[in-house]
Design a protein around this motif. Structure first.
Motif, PDB file in Angstrom:
ATOM      1  N   PHE A  51      -4.209   0.669  -1.913  1.00 37.48           N
ATOM      2  CA  PHE A  51      -3.675  -0.612  -2.381  1.00 37.48           C
ATOM      3  C   PHE A  51      -2.867  -0.424  -3.660  1.00 37.48           C
ATOM      4  O   PHE A  51      -3.286   0.288  -4.584  1.00 37.48           O
ATOM      5  CB  PHE A  51      -4.844  -1.554  -2.627  1.00 37.48           C
ATOM      6  N   GLY A  71      -9.597 -13.176  -7.038  1.00 34.74           N
ATOM      7  CA  GLY A  71      -8.167 -13.349  -6.840  1.00 34.74           C
ATOM      8  C   GLY A  71      -7.526 -12.334  -5.915  1.00 34.74           C
ATOM      9  O   GLY A  71      -6.690 -12.686  -5.103  1.00 34.74           O
ATOM     10  N   THR A  72      -7.929 -11.089  -6.017  1.00 37.37           N
ATOM     11  CA  THR A  72      -7.267 -10.052  -5.227  1.00 37.37           C
ATOM     12  C   THR A  72      -8.187  -9.596  -4.110  1.00 37.37           C
ATOM     13  O   THR A  72      -9.341  -9.267  -4.357  1.00 37.37           O
ATOM     14  CB  THR A  72      -6.893  -8.858  -6.118  1.00 37.37           C
ATOM     15  N   THR A  73      -7.670  -9.599  -2.918  1.00 38.15           N
ATOM     16  CA  THR A  73      -8.500  -9.256  -1.763  1.00 38.15           C
ATOM     17  C   THR A  73      -8.001  -7.972  -1.144  1.00 38.15           C
ATOM     18  O   THR A  73      -7.696  -7.920   0.048  1.00 38.15           O
ATOM     19  CB  THR A  73      -8.476 -10.407  -0.748  1.00 38.15           C
ATOM     20  N   GLU A  74      -7.892  -6.936  -1.954  1.00 38.88           N
ATOM     21  CA  GLU A  74      -7.373  -5.672  -1.436  1.00 38.88           C
ATOM     22  C   GLU A  74      -8.343  -5.070  -0.441  1.00 38.88           C
ATOM     23  O   GLU A  74      -9.562  -5.280  -0.524  1.00 38.88           O
ATOM     24  CB  GLU A  74      -7.140  -4.695  -2.590  1.00 38.88           C
ATOM     25  N   ALA A  75      -7.771  -4.326   0.473  1.00 44.20           N
ATOM     26  CA  ALA A  75      -8.566  -3.602   1.457  1.00 44.20           C
ATOM     27  C   ALA A  75      -8.710  -2.158   0.997  1.00 44.20           C
ATOM     28  O   ALA A  75      -7.737  -1.521   0.629  1.00 44.20           O
ATOM     29  CB  ALA A  75      -7.886  -3.658   2.830  1.00 44.20           C
ATOM     30  N   ASP A 105     -11.372 -12.009  14.342  1.00 51.20           N
ATOM     31  CA  ASP A 105     -10.130 -11.848  15.077  1.00 51.20           C
ATOM     32  C   ASP A 105     -10.168 -10.500  15.778  1.00 51.20           C
ATOM     33  O   ASP A 105     -10.206  -9.473  15.114  1.00 51.20           O
ATOM     34  CB  ASP A 105      -8.939 -11.932  14.107  1.00 51.20           C
ATOM     35  N   ALA A 151     -15.757  -8.566   4.525  1.00 55.56           N
ATOM     36  CA  ALA A 151     -14.720  -8.354   5.533  1.00 55.56           C
ATOM     37  C   ALA A 151     -14.612  -6.879   5.877  1.00 55.56           C
ATOM     38  O   ALA A 151     -14.676  -6.011   4.992  1.00 55.56           O
ATOM     39  CB  ALA A 151     -13.375  -8.860   5.040  1.00 55.56           C
ATOM     40  N   TYR A 195       0.850  -1.187   0.000  1.00 57.59           N
ATOM     41  CA  TYR A 195       0.000   0.000   0.000  1.00 57.59           C
ATOM     42  C   TYR A 195       0.888   1.240   0.000  1.00 57.59           C
ATOM     43  O   TYR A 195       2.019   1.210   0.491  1.00 57.59           O
ATOM     44  CB  TYR A 195      -0.890   0.036   1.247  1.00 57.59           C
ATOM     45  N   SER A 245     -13.182  -5.302   2.511  1.00 60.33           N
ATOM     46  CA  SER A 245     -12.616  -6.142   1.477  1.00 60.33           C
ATOM     47  C   SER A 245     -13.658  -7.156   1.033  1.00 60.33           C
ATOM     48  O   SER A 245     -14.473  -7.611   1.835  1.00 60.33           O
ATOM     49  CB  SER A 245     -11.380  -6.854   2.031  1.00 60.33           C
ATOM     50  N   LEU A 276     -13.081 -10.283  -0.275  1.00 65.16           N
ATOM     51  CA  LEU A 276     -12.690 -11.664   0.055  1.00 65.16           C
ATOM     52  C   LEU A 276     -13.186 -12.684  -0.951  1.00 65.16           C
ATOM     53  O   LEU A 276     -13.329 -13.847  -0.641  1.00 65.16           O
ATOM     54  CB  LEU A 276     -13.180 -12.062   1.457  1.00 65.16           C
ATOM     55  N   PHE A 330      -9.675   1.538   2.132  1.00 62.94           N
ATOM     56  CA  PHE A 330      -9.714   2.298   3.378  1.00 62.94           C
ATOM     57  C   PHE A 330     -10.628   3.505   3.270  1.00 62.94           C
ATOM     58  O   PHE A 330     -10.750   4.133   2.213  1.00 62.94           O
ATOM     59  CB  PHE A 330      -8.306   2.775   3.748  1.00 62.94           C
ATOM     60  N   GLN A 389      -0.969  -7.141  -4.911  1.00 67.72           N
ATOM     61  CA  GLN A 389      -0.965  -8.325  -4.071  1.00 67.72           C
ATOM     62  C   GLN A 389      -0.099  -9.401  -4.730  1.00 67.72           C
ATOM     63  O   GLN A 389      -0.187  -9.611  -5.939  1.00 67.72           O
ATOM     64  CB  GLN A 389      -2.398  -8.858  -3.894  1.00 67.72           C
ATOM     65  N   TYR A 431     -11.123  -7.571  13.172  1.00 68.28           N
ATOM     66  CA  TYR A 431     -11.485  -7.961  11.817  1.00 68.28           C
ATOM     67  C   TYR A 431     -12.793  -8.743  11.874  1.00 68.28           C
ATOM     68  O   TYR A 431     -12.935  -9.661  12.673  1.00 68.28           O
ATOM     69  CB  TYR A 431     -10.319  -8.790  11.265  1.00 68.28           C
ATOM     70  N   TYR A 434     -12.334  -4.238   8.618  1.00 65.17           N
ATOM     71  CA  TYR A 434     -11.178  -4.147   9.507  1.00 65.17           C
ATOM     72  C   TYR A 434     -11.156  -2.782  10.182  1.00 65.17           C
ATOM     73  O   TYR A 434     -11.455  -1.764   9.557  1.00 65.17           O
ATOM     74  CB  TYR A 434      -9.865  -4.293   8.714  1.00 65.17           C
TER      75      TYR A 434
END
Lengths: 108, 115
Positions: A45, B100-104, B56, B31, A35, B95, B97, B106, A48, B48, B33
């Motif tokens: 981001f 393929g890409t699980t970017e967050a 978590d 998801a 990031y 995110s 989830l 913000f 990945q 999370y 966070y």
């Protein structure tokens, strides 16, 4: 618990020079993310990496994921003033744990 | 809206007071966070959520901190008996989830100042 360490903490480079930041995790990661946070902004981001030994490029940025999936690096070629900001690696095993970041300053 | 929305953007409170910080994630993101970021530091993981449940919560610093996400969308971070050390920017991310890409993604954060 899981820790993600990043070095260096700060880096000053002349515009046009290269820049590298390194990331190391205490545990094997399912994937690693990078990031960028501009001053006063929020993390955005970049990329990945999932596979062991994976290398990805985005224009002047090259990202690597280590063979053991515990370390990673970001290399910027020929830095520009627009590259200024803090670069974070983040390890993902369910939750996303961020490193402390490397703050990049560009000297004109 | 298109992005993650956090309210308020700024909150000043007196030591000992209770505060609630709200996060509206991107629609459909399962998801969510919460992070806390102090000046010059990286985002510090707090909790999370996967759907409505806390997957978590190991980053919550003590029992003064609590977060909920009752319907699997909006989340509220609650801080009781605030202390000056709680002052920071509180960031929320969401995110998908899936894929393929699980970017967050913000939000802009809530700057909390405890005086």
């Amino acid at each position: 618990g899981q820790q993600v360490m990043q070095i260096p903490q700060y880096q000053h480079v002349q515009e046009g020079e290269d820049f590298t930041t390194y990331c190391n995790s205490s545990t094997t990661l399912s994937n690693i993310q990078w990031y960028k946070q501009r001053p006063g902004g929020h993390p955005v981001f970049l990329i990945q990496l999932v596979k062991s030994g994976e290398v990805k490029k985005q224009k002047r940025l090259t990202f690597q994921f280590g063979e053991a999936k515990k370390n990673s690096s970001l290399h910027i070629t020929a830095t520009q003033t627009t590259d200024v900001g803090t670069y974070f690696c983040a390890g993902r095993n369910g939750k996303i744990i961020f490193g402390k970041g490397t703050r990049l300053h560009i000297l004109p | 809206g298109a992005g993650v929305s956090q309210t308020p953007s700024n909150k000043v409170t007196e030591k000992g007071k209770y505060v609630e910080l709200r996060c509206d994630p991107i629609s459909g993101h399962t998801a969510l966070y919460w992070y806390r970021q102090s000046l010059g530091q990286g985002p510090e993981f707090l909790i999370y959520f996967q759907g409505t449940g806390a997957a978590d919560d190991s980053g919550l610093p003590n029992d003064r901190f609590f977060a909920v996400r009752p319907e699997g969308s909006v989340s509220t971070l609650k801080i009781q008996r605030t202390e000056r050390g709680d002052s920071a920017v509180y960031l929320c991310a969401s995110s998908a989830l899936t894929g393929g890409t699980t970017e967050a993604f913000f939000g802009q954060g809530t700057r909390l100042t405890v005086v």
